[in-house]
Design a protein around this motif. Structure first.
Motif, PDB file in Angstrom:
ATOM      1  N   LEU A 272       7.395   5.194  -6.366  1.00 38.49           N
ATOM      2  CA  LEU A 272       6.017   5.193  -6.362  1.00 38.49           C
ATOM      3  C   LEU A 272       5.719   3.736  -5.832  1.00 38.49           C
ATOM      4  O   LEU A 272       4.825   3.507  -5.012  1.00 38.49           O
ATOM      5  CB  LEU A 272       5.048   5.660  -7.502  1.00 38.49           C
ATOM      6  CG  LEU A 272       3.690   5.576  -7.516  1.00 38.49           C
ATOM      7  CD1 LEU A 272       3.212   6.658  -6.556  1.00 38.49           C
ATOM      8  CD2 LEU A 272       3.017   5.746  -8.797  1.00 38.49           C
ATOM      9  N   TYR A 273       6.344   3.020  -6.280  1.00 36.10           N
ATOM     10  CA  TYR A 273       6.161   1.545  -5.956  1.00 36.10           C
ATOM     11  C   TYR A 273       6.170   1.175  -4.371  1.00 36.10           C
ATOM     12  O   TYR A 273       5.542   0.488  -3.781  1.00 36.10           O
ATOM     13  CB  TYR A 273       7.176   0.663  -6.822  1.00 36.10           C
ATOM     14  CG  TYR A 273       7.201  -0.978  -6.334  1.00 36.10           C
ATOM     15  CD1 TYR A 273       6.420  -1.857  -6.598  1.00 36.10           C
ATOM     16  CD2 TYR A 273       8.416  -1.247  -5.531  1.00 36.10           C
ATOM     17  CE1 TYR A 273       6.259  -2.989  -6.233  1.00 36.10           C
ATOM     18  CE2 TYR A 273       8.423  -2.729  -5.119  1.00 36.10           C
ATOM     19  CZ  TYR A 273       7.210  -3.619  -5.391  1.00 36.10           C
ATOM     20  OH  TYR A 273       7.501  -5.001  -5.120  1.00 36.10           O
ATOM     21  N   PHE A 274       7.325   1.691  -3.961  1.00 35.13           N
ATOM     22  CA  PHE A 274       7.811   1.635  -2.455  1.00 35.13           C
ATOM     23  C   PHE A 274       6.826   2.312  -1.839  1.00 35.13           C
ATOM     24  O   PHE A 274       6.458   1.677  -0.674  1.00 35.13           O
ATOM     25  CB  PHE A 274       9.095   1.991  -2.358  1.00 35.13           C
ATOM     26  CG  PHE A 274      10.063   0.706  -2.759  1.00 35.13           C
ATOM     27  CD1 PHE A 274      10.236  -0.542  -2.013  1.00 35.13           C
ATOM     28  CD2 PHE A 274      10.965   0.909  -3.866  1.00 35.13           C
ATOM     29  CE1 PHE A 274      11.106  -1.308  -2.440  1.00 35.13           C
ATOM     30  CE2 PHE A 274      11.775  -0.158  -4.183  1.00 35.13           C
ATOM     31  CZ  PHE A 274      11.909  -1.206  -3.534  1.00 35.13           C
ATOM     32  N   ILE A 275       6.447   3.423  -2.004  1.00 32.72           N
ATOM     33  CA  ILE A 275       5.541   4.309  -1.295  1.00 32.72           C
ATOM     34  C   ILE A 275       4.079   3.631  -1.185  1.00 32.72           C
ATOM     35  O   ILE A 275       3.556   3.779  -0.150  1.00 32.72           O
ATOM     36  CB  ILE A 275       5.493   5.745  -1.606  1.00 32.72           C
ATOM     37  CG1 ILE A 275       5.129   6.683  -0.181  1.00 32.72           C
ATOM     38  CG2 ILE A 275       4.582   6.238  -2.612  1.00 32.72           C
ATOM     39  CD1 ILE A 275       6.012   6.632   0.828  1.00 32.72           C
ATOM     40  N   ASN A 276       3.695   3.263  -2.285  1.00 36.45           N
ATOM     41  CA  ASN A 276       2.546   2.249  -2.236  1.00 36.45           C
ATOM     42  C   ASN A 276       2.470   1.142  -1.317  1.00 36.45           C
ATOM     43  O   ASN A 276       1.487   0.728  -0.770  1.00 36.45           O
ATOM     44  CB  ASN A 276       2.080   1.799  -3.702  1.00 36.45           C
ATOM     45  CG  ASN A 276       1.214   2.885  -4.443  1.00 36.45           C
ATOM     46  OD1 ASN A 276       0.544   3.590  -4.008  1.00 36.45           O
ATOM     47  ND2 ASN A 276       1.624   3.025  -5.623  1.00 36.45           N
ATOM     48  N   LYS A 277       3.455   0.234  -1.348  1.00 37.91           N
ATOM     49  CA  LYS A 277       3.722  -0.805  -0.465  1.00 37.91           C
ATOM     50  C   LYS A 277       3.544  -0.355   1.015  1.00 37.91           C
ATOM     51  O   LYS A 277       3.076  -0.848   1.961  1.00 37.91           O
ATOM     52  CB  LYS A 277       5.079  -1.246  -0.672  1.00 37.91           C
ATOM     53  CG  LYS A 277       5.194  -2.185  -1.875  1.00 37.91           C
ATOM     54  CD  LYS A 277       6.477  -3.102  -2.021  1.00 37.91           C
ATOM     55  CE  LYS A 277       6.352  -4.414  -1.079  1.00 37.91           C
ATOM     56  NZ  LYS A 277       7.421  -5.281  -1.198  1.00 37.91           N
ATOM     57  N   ALA A 278       4.227   0.691   1.240  1.00 37.15           N
ATOM     58  CA  ALA A 278       4.344   1.612   2.586  1.00 37.15           C
ATOM     59  C   ALA A 278       2.657   1.860   3.065  1.00 37.15           C
ATOM     60  O   ALA A 278       2.418   1.533   4.158  1.00 37.15           O
ATOM     61  CB  ALA A 278       5.132   2.785   2.875  1.00 37.15           C
ATOM     62  N   ILE A 279       1.907   2.449   2.101  1.00 37.00           N
ATOM     63  CA  ILE A 279       0.558   2.692   2.352  1.00 37.00           C
ATOM     64  C   ILE A 279      -0.247   1.629   2.437  1.00 37.00           C
ATOM     65  O   ILE A 279      -1.093   1.621   3.425  1.00 37.00           O
ATOM     66  CB  ILE A 279       0.307   3.709   1.219  1.00 37.00           C
ATOM     67  CG1 ILE A 279       0.766   5.234   1.463  1.00 37.00           C
ATOM     68  CG2 ILE A 279      -1.274   3.886   1.062  1.00 37.00           C
ATOM     69  CD1 ILE A 279       0.572   5.948   0.227  1.00 37.00           C
ATOM     70  N   ASN A 280       0.093   0.300   1.748  1.00 37.20           N
ATOM     71  CA  ASN A 280      -0.685  -0.555   2.084  1.00 37.20           C
ATOM     72  C   ASN A 280      -0.430  -1.404   3.436  1.00 37.20           C
ATOM     73  O   ASN A 280      -1.577  -1.961   3.746  1.00 37.20           O
ATOM     74  CB  ASN A 280      -0.175  -1.657   1.050  1.00 37.20           C
ATOM     75  CG  ASN A 280      -0.879  -1.582  -0.242  1.00 37.20           C
ATOM     76  OD1 ASN A 280      -1.911  -0.681  -0.513  1.00 37.20           O
ATOM     77  ND2 ASN A 280      -0.263  -1.956  -1.393  1.00 37.20           N
TER      78      ASN A 280
END
Length: 462
Positions: A322-330
Motif C-alpha cells: 500500500l505504501y508503494f502504490i500510494n507513492k505511485a498514485i501521488n
C-alpha cells in the motif's frame, strides 16, 4: 552543404551572422544563401532562415532555389495557399524542377490528400536520378493511407538503392508486422543478410521476428550475430536478455541486461528486468534493490511501481504494498492500473471504504471490466449502501447485458429493500441467463434466500 564549426566551411555563416549584428549588408552568392538557409532549417531556427531568405531574394530575386526555400517555410507555417501560389509561379518558370513537385506533394500531404501527393511524387521520379528520397516520401504517403503493401514496396526500393538506409529497413519491418507477416519478414531479412551479413540492425530485427513466433533459439542466434556485428549494440543485449528469460536462463539474462548498464545510461527497462530475474531466482534482496532503482531512475514508469507493489503483495506484506502504490498514485493519479491495485490491497487489509474508493476511481478513469463493477458493488453491499450498489450494478448492465452475476445481485438488493416486483424481475433474469450463479443469493443475501417467495422462484427453476 551542412556547416561545421570544425572547418572553414562555416565562413559564409559567420559572415552572415556578423552582418545581422552590424546591420551592414554584405554580398553572398545564391549558393551561399542556400547553404545558410539549409543550415538554419536543419537547426530549426526558422526566424533566421526567413531572414536569410529575404536577404537572399533581395540580392538574387530570380533564384528559383531561394524561392523554393520560401515555399518550404510557408508549408512549415501552414500557409498552404501562399505556398501553392508561389509554386505555381515557379512551375511556369521551371516545369522540370523535381523540387517543385516535392513541395507540391508536401502541400497535398499537409491537406491529407495523400493519393494526390503520391501521384505528384511519381511524376518527380521521372525528372531525377536521385530517387531514394522520393521512394521514401512515396512510402510514407502510402503509410498515411494504411496501404502497407504499397508502402513496403517503395521502402524496399530505397533499401535496394542504399543497403545502409536503416530507416527504410525499419519501415519495411513495420509494414510486415502490421500485416502480421512475420514469416515473410524473416524470409526478407535473411535475403537481405545474404547481401549485407554484418548488418547489426537486420540481425536485431530478425531476432525480434523469431521472438514473436516463440522460436527462441533462432532468436538467440540472431541477437548473437547482431552483437558480433556491433558489440556495443544495446538493443541486441536487451532483446537477448528477454529471450534468455523465456528460456528460464535468468542468470544469463541478468548478465546481458547488466552489460547495457555499462554501455549506456541505465534504462528503467533493464533495471526492472534484472529485478524480475532476481525475484525468479528467489534472491529477494537483490530483486527489491533493482525494483527500487527502477522507480528512482524513472518515476513515471508504471511497470516499476506495479512490480514493486506486486512483489510485496505476493509476500502478503500488504502495508508495504500500500505504501508503494500510494507513492505511485501521488506521481500519477490518472493511472487505472494503480487504482486497481490500490483497491485490491485495501480490500485485503479490510479497509473497505478505501477499497470502494479505489474501484470507483478505476471506473471513473474508464476501466469498465466486469470484475471492477462486481467488486465495487459487493463492497457497497458490505458497507450497507444498497442504493449505491443498485446504481453501480445498473450502470454495469449497460455494458454487460444479460449477465447473471449482475442480475442476482440486483435481485438480492431489491428484495432486501422490499421491492419484490423488481427483485422477482431480476431473479428471473438471472435464472434465465445462468442458473449456476444462483448461489449468489445465498452467499451475499442469506436472509433473503430464506424468504418463501425467493425459495419458490428458485425451486421452480432449479
Amino acid at each position: 552543404m551542412e556547416f561545421s564549426h570544425n572547418d572553414n566551411n562555416d565562413l559564409p555563416l559567420t559572415k552572415f551572422e556578423s552582418m545581422l549584428k552590424t546591420n551592414h549588408v554584405l554580398f553572398f552568392d545564391s549558393e551561399e544563401f542556400e547553404n545558410i538557409i539549409h543550415h538554419y532549417l536543419n537547426q530549426g531556427k526558422i526566424a533566421l532562415a526567413k531572414k536569410a531568405i529575404k536577404l537572399g531574394l533581395d540580392q538574387h530575386p530570380t533564384s528559383i532555389n531561394l524561392r523554393l526555400f520560401k515555399v518550404e517555410v510557408f508549408v512549415f507555417e501552414d500557409k498552404l495557399n501562399e505556398a501553392d501560389t508561389l509554386l505555381n509561379e515557379l512551375y511556369n518558370l521551371d516545369p522540370m524542377n523535381e523540387e517543385i513537385y516535392i513541395q507540391k506533394a508536401n502541400i497535398f500531404s499537409k491537406k491529407d490528400e495523400h493519393q494526390q501527393a503520391i501521384e505528384v511524387l511519381k511524376k518527380a521520379l521521372q525528372l531525377t536520378d536521385d530517387v531514394i528520397d522520393l521512394y521514401s516520401l512515396i512510402g510514407m504517403e502510402y503509410l498515411f493511407l494504411d496501404q502497407f503493401e504499397d508502402a513496403k514496396t517503395y521502402f524496399m526500393k530505397c533499401l535496394e538503392s542504399d543497403l545502409e538506409d536503416y530507416s527504410a529497413l525499419y519501415n519495411i519491418i513495420y509494414c510486415f508486422e502490421f500485416l502480421n507477416q512475420n514469416e515473410e519478414a524473416i524470409s526478407y531479412l535473411n535475403t537481405f543478410l545474404d547481401k549485407n551479413p554484418y548488418c547489426e540492425v537486420a540481425w536485431h530485427q530478425l531476432g525480434k521476428q523469431y521472438f514473436v513466433l516463440d522460436e527462441y533459439k533462432k532468436a538467440l542466434t540472431s541477437f548473437d550475430f547482431a552483437i558480433i556485428s556491433d558489440d556495443t549494440f544495446v538493443g541486441a543485449y536487451l532483446e537477448r536478455g528477454k529471450v534468455l528469460e523465456k528460456l528460464n536462463r535468468f542468470d544469463d539474462a541478468i548478465e546481458n541486461y547488466t552489460i547495457t548498464l555499462k554501455l549506456d545510461e541505465p534504462t528503467s527497462f533493464a533495471l526492472l528486468r534484472i529485478g524480475t530475474c532476481y525475484e525468479k531466482l528467489k534472491k529477494d534482496d537483490l530483486a527489491i534493490q533493482f525494483y527500487n532503482r527502477t522507480v528512482h531512475e524513472d518515476p513515471l514508469l508504471d511497470k516499476g511501481w506495479i512490480a514493486i507493489t506486486k512483489y510485496y503483495n505476493r509476500k502478503k506484506n500488504y502495508p508495504k504494498a500500500l505504501y508503494f502504490i500510494n507513492k505511485a498514485i501521488n506521481i500519477d493519479s490518472e493511472n487505472v492500473k494503480y487504482w486497481k491495485l490500490y483497491a485490491q490491497i485495501n480490500q485485503r487489509l479490510k479497509l473497505y471504504e478505501e477499497a470502494e474508493r479505489g474501484f470507483k476511481k478505476t471506473l471513473e478513469l474508464g476501466n469498465y471490466e466486469l470484475n471492477t463493477w462486481l467488486s465495487r458493488g459487493d463492497l457497497l453491499i458490505k458497507l450497507g449502501e444498497p442504493q449505491a450498489a443498485i446504481y453501480n450494478f445498473e450502470q454495469a448492465i449497460e455494458f454487460y447485458s444479460e449477465n447473471a452475476e449482475l442480475e442476482y445481485r440486483l435481485a438480492g438488493l431489491y428484495f432486501s429493500l422490499h421491492e419484490n416486483d423488481k427483485g422477482e424481475f431480476h431473479l428471473k433474469n438471472g435464472l434465465k441467463y445462468n442458473e449456476e450463479y444462483a448461489f449468489i443469493i445465498e452467499e451475499l443475501f442469506p436472509e433473503i434466500s430464506n424468504r418463501i417467495l425467493v425459495k419458490n422462484l428458485l425451486k421452480a427453476h432449479l
